[in-house]
Design a protein around this motif. Structure first.
Motif, PDB file in Angstrom:
ATOM      1  N   ALA A  52       1.056  -1.152   0.367  1.00 36.02           N
ATOM      2  CA  ALA A  52      -0.342  -0.138  -0.107  1.00 36.02           C
ATOM      3  C   ALA A  52       0.618   1.636   0.055  1.00 36.02           C
ATOM      4  N   ILE A  53       2.246   1.179   0.458  1.00 33.41           N
ATOM      5  CA  ILE A  53       2.517   2.658   0.666  1.00 33.41           C
ATOM      6  C   ILE A  53       3.379   2.888  -0.327  1.00 33.41           C
ATOM      7  N   PHE A  54       3.759   1.517  -1.249  1.00 33.29           N
ATOM      8  CA  PHE A  54       4.583   1.642  -2.638  1.00 33.29           C
ATOM      9  C   PHE A  54       3.869   2.537  -3.613  1.00 33.29           C
ATOM     10  N   LEU A  55       2.291   2.135  -3.643  1.00 30.35           N
ATOM     11  CA  LEU A  55       1.191   2.168  -4.729  1.00 30.35           C
ATOM     12  C   LEU A  55       1.338   3.438  -4.893  1.00 30.35           C
ATOM     13  N   PRO A  56       1.203   4.706  -4.133  1.00 28.39           N
ATOM     14  CA  PRO A  56       1.079   6.036  -4.124  1.00 28.39           C
ATOM     15  C   PRO A  56       2.362   6.614  -4.602  1.00 28.39           C
ATOM     16  N   ILE A  57       3.511   5.941  -4.461  1.00 24.64           N
ATOM     17  CA  ILE A  57       5.309   5.911  -4.703  1.00 24.64           C
ATOM     18  C   ILE A  57       5.492   5.779  -6.066  1.00 24.64           C
ATOM     19  N   LEU A  58       4.377   4.483  -6.245  1.00 27.52           N
ATOM     20  CA  LEU A  58       4.444   3.905  -8.095  1.00 27.52           C
ATOM     21  C   LEU A  58       4.051   4.935  -9.141  1.00 27.52           C
ATOM     22  N   ILE A  59       2.551   5.301  -8.540  1.00 24.07           N
ATOM     23  CA  ILE A  59       2.013   6.208  -9.488  1.00 24.07           C
ATOM     24  C   ILE A  59       2.805   7.665  -9.734  1.00 24.07           C
ATOM     25  N   VAL A  60       3.146   8.246  -8.348  1.00 21.14           N
ATOM     26  CA  VAL A  60       4.348   9.386  -9.417  1.00 21.14           C
ATOM     27  C   VAL A  60       5.106   8.961  -9.889  1.00 21.14           C
ATOM     28  N   MET A  61       5.837   8.077  -9.689  1.00 18.67           N
ATOM     29  CA  MET A  61       7.450   7.481 -10.811  1.00 18.67           C
ATOM     30  C   MET A  61       6.468   7.614 -12.228  1.00 18.67           C
ATOM     31  N   ASP A  62       5.662   7.045 -12.245  1.00 18.08           N
ATOM     32  CA  ASP A  62       4.855   6.030 -13.520  1.00 18.08           C
ATOM     33  C   ASP A  62       4.390   8.100 -13.658  1.00 18.08           C
ATOM     34  N   MET A  63       4.124   8.638 -13.997  1.00 17.27           N
ATOM     35  CA  MET A  63       4.339  10.489 -13.990  1.00 17.27           C
ATOM     36  C   MET A  63       5.298  10.599 -14.419  1.00 17.27           C
ATOM     37  N   VAL A  64       6.766  10.718 -13.682  1.00 16.21           N
ATOM     38  CA  VAL A  64       7.829  11.209 -14.114  1.00 16.21           C
ATOM     39  C   VAL A  64       8.715   9.929 -14.997  1.00 16.21           C
ATOM     40  N   ALA A  65       7.924   8.438 -15.734  1.00 13.17           N
ATOM     41  CA  ALA A  65       8.656   8.152 -16.332  1.00 13.17           C
ATOM     42  C   ALA A  65       7.633   8.423 -17.458  1.00 13.17           C
ATOM     43  N   LEU A  66       6.530   9.027 -17.624  1.00 16.61           N
ATOM     44  CA  LEU A  66       5.618   8.961 -18.716  1.00 16.61           C
ATOM     45  C   LEU A  66       5.949   9.933 -18.868  1.00 16.61           C
ATOM     46  N   TRP A  67       7.233  11.456 -18.636  1.00 17.05           N
ATOM     47  CA  TRP A  67       7.135  12.570 -19.094  1.00 17.05           C
ATOM     48  C   TRP A  67       8.755  11.943 -19.607  1.00 17.05           C
ATOM     49  N   LEU A 211       4.624   9.843   0.932  1.00 13.05           N
ATOM     50  CA  LEU A 211       4.871  10.572   1.144  1.00 13.05           C
ATOM     51  C   LEU A 211       6.495  11.245   1.001  1.00 13.05           C
ATOM     52  N   THR A 212       6.561  10.992   2.155  1.00 13.84           N
ATOM     53  CA  THR A 212       8.140  11.167   3.306  1.00 13.84           C
ATOM     54  C   THR A 212       8.906  10.212   1.752  1.00 13.84           C
ATOM     55  N   LEU A 213       8.969   8.912   1.444  1.00 12.29           N
ATOM     56  CA  LEU A 213       9.528   8.517   0.400  1.00 12.29           C
ATOM     57  C   LEU A 213       9.880   8.994  -0.982  1.00 12.29           C
ATOM     58  N   LEU A 214       8.692  10.255  -1.260  1.00 16.21           N
ATOM     59  CA  LEU A 214       8.569  10.506  -2.918  1.00 16.21           C
ATOM     60  C   LEU A 214       9.816  11.060  -3.387  1.00 16.21           C
ATOM     61  N   PRO A 215      10.846  11.611  -2.984  1.00 12.39           N
ATOM     62  CA  PRO A 215      11.751  12.623  -3.271  1.00 12.39           C
ATOM     63  C   PRO A 215      12.748  11.711  -4.040  1.00 12.39           C
ATOM     64  N   VAL A 216      13.090  10.364  -2.983  1.00 16.12           N
ATOM     65  CA  VAL A 216      13.880   8.715  -3.325  1.00 16.12           C
ATOM     66  C   VAL A 216      13.139   8.620  -5.160  1.00 16.12           C
ATOM     67  N   ALA A 217      12.076   8.617  -4.553  1.00 14.21           N
ATOM     68  CA  ALA A 217      11.324   8.042  -5.998  1.00 14.21           C
ATOM     69  C   ALA A 217      11.521   8.504  -6.927  1.00 14.21           C
ATOM     70  N   LEU A 218      11.172   9.779  -6.785  1.00 14.81           N
ATOM     71  CA  LEU A 218      12.283  10.970  -8.080  1.00 14.81           C
ATOM     72  C   LEU A 218      13.490  10.859  -8.875  1.00 14.81           C
ATOM     73  N   LEU A 219      14.282  11.120  -7.780  1.00 14.37           N
ATOM     74  CA  LEU A 219      15.662  11.003  -8.163  1.00 14.37           C
ATOM     75  C   LEU A 219      16.102   9.127  -8.851  1.00 14.37           C
ATOM     76  N   ALA A 220      15.630   8.807  -7.839  1.00 15.72           N
ATOM     77  CA  ALA A 220      15.827   7.115  -8.731  1.00 15.72           C
ATOM     78  C   ALA A 220      15.050   7.471 -10.008  1.00 15.72           C
ATOM     79  N   THR A 221      14.427   7.505  -9.541  1.00 18.02           N
ATOM     80  CA  THR A 221      13.555   7.330 -11.571  1.00 18.02           C
ATOM     81  C   THR A 221      13.980   7.881 -12.694  1.00 18.02           C
ATOM     82  N   PHE A 222      14.722   9.456 -12.118  1.00 21.56           N
ATOM     83  CA  PHE A 222      15.324   9.727 -13.457  1.00 21.56           C
ATOM     84  C   PHE A 222      16.872   9.258 -13.303  1.00 21.56           C
ATOM     85  N   ALA A 223      17.201   8.868 -12.795  1.00 21.60           N
ATOM     86  CA  ALA A 223      18.681   7.865 -12.806  1.00 21.60           C
ATOM     87  C   ALA A 223      18.732   7.097 -13.532  1.00 21.60           C
TER      88      ALA A 223
END
Length: 258
Positions: A52-67, A211-223
């Motif tokens: 459950a914690i991962f699902l919102p993170i995955l969705i934000v990661m998906d948005m970054v990856a889609l872009w 939400l606390t883990l989102l910055p890590v998720a965004l950086l890793a997705t771009f990398a």
């Protein structure tokens, strides 16, 4: 450790590497890294909370990856595998309480192990040097592996290997492969929100932890996206198969010994 409101240092020690691996996968390094995410986080919270914690993170990661991959896609791959994926999500919602996650792990991991070993035998075995001909699109296999992909994604965020089993033999350009993968999983993850809410797993406590883990998720997705853009096909495909093999062996271990 279960039910924490303010994540502890022990939680972050497991969650940050887990989110980093999933982010690299979302960026384009294949579904293998993503398989490590939920098991790592499940060391410090319950498996249901981890998913459950991962699902919102995955969705934000998906948005970054889609872009990041907005200019790359293989429309045919996306359209062939999407119907099965949607059916798989529906089946996962309907039967998640009836089917053992370990049984699913065994089916997926054994298939991926055999599939990867076949690739490495063809590529590095006695017949190495001979070109591996791309497979054509086929409705039956697309429906089968798409359904398994949607089902595994719903119950364990582990849809990567079934997707790879169908898509990698097509021998697409890595950028087109990644673009189609990003679009497929973005849609699947968005659809999963409704059943997760219905199951009561997406509460405010888990959402605030996400939400606390989102910055890590965004950086890793771009990398992950930056790395894939620089990989040639003769590097990308052995890496993708190798990661798939490693992740499948990890799934087998979890099914029998975890």
């Amino acid at each position: 450790m279960f039910g924490i409101t303010f994540p502890s240092l022990a939680f972050f020690a497991a969650a940050v590497p887990a989110v980093t691996l999933v982010g690299l996968s979302k960026g384009g390094l294949g579904g293998a890294f993503a398989l490590m995410g939920v098991p790592l986080m499940a060391l410090v919270v319950s498996p249901l909370d981890a998913a459950a914690i991962f699902l919102p993170i995955l969705i934000v990661m998906d948005m970054v990856a889609l872009w990041a991959w907005r200019h790359h896609n293989d429309r045919t791959l996306f359209l062939y595998i999407l119907p099965g994926g949607l059916v798989g999500v529906a089946l996962g919602w309907a039967t998640s309480a009836l089917v053992s996650p370990d049984a699913l792990k065994v089916v997926i991991s054994v298939s991926m192990v055999l599939f990867s070993l076949r690739y490495f035998w063809q590529t590095f075995g006695p017949g190495k040097g001979q070109p591996i001909e791309p497979k054509p699109h086929r409705i039956g296999p697309a429906a089968l592996w798409g359904t398994l992909c949607g089902y595994a994604s719903f119950v364990a965020h582990a849809g990567g290997p079934p997707f790879q089993i169908y898509a990698l033999p097509l021998r697409l350009d890595p950028k087109k492969y990644t673009g189609a993968s990003v679009r497929f999983f973005a849609l699947v993850n968005a659809i999963k929100v409704v059943p997760y809410v219905a199951l009561g797993a997406l509460d405010m406590r888990n959402f605030s932890t996400s939400l606390t883990l989102l910055p890590v998720a965004l950086l890793a997705t771009f990398a992950g996206a930056m790395i894939v853009r620089r990989l040639k096909p003769d590097v990308f495909y052995p890496l993708a198969y190798g990661l798939g093999l490693a992740a499948s062996l990890k799934l087998l271990w979890d099914a029998f010994f975890a």
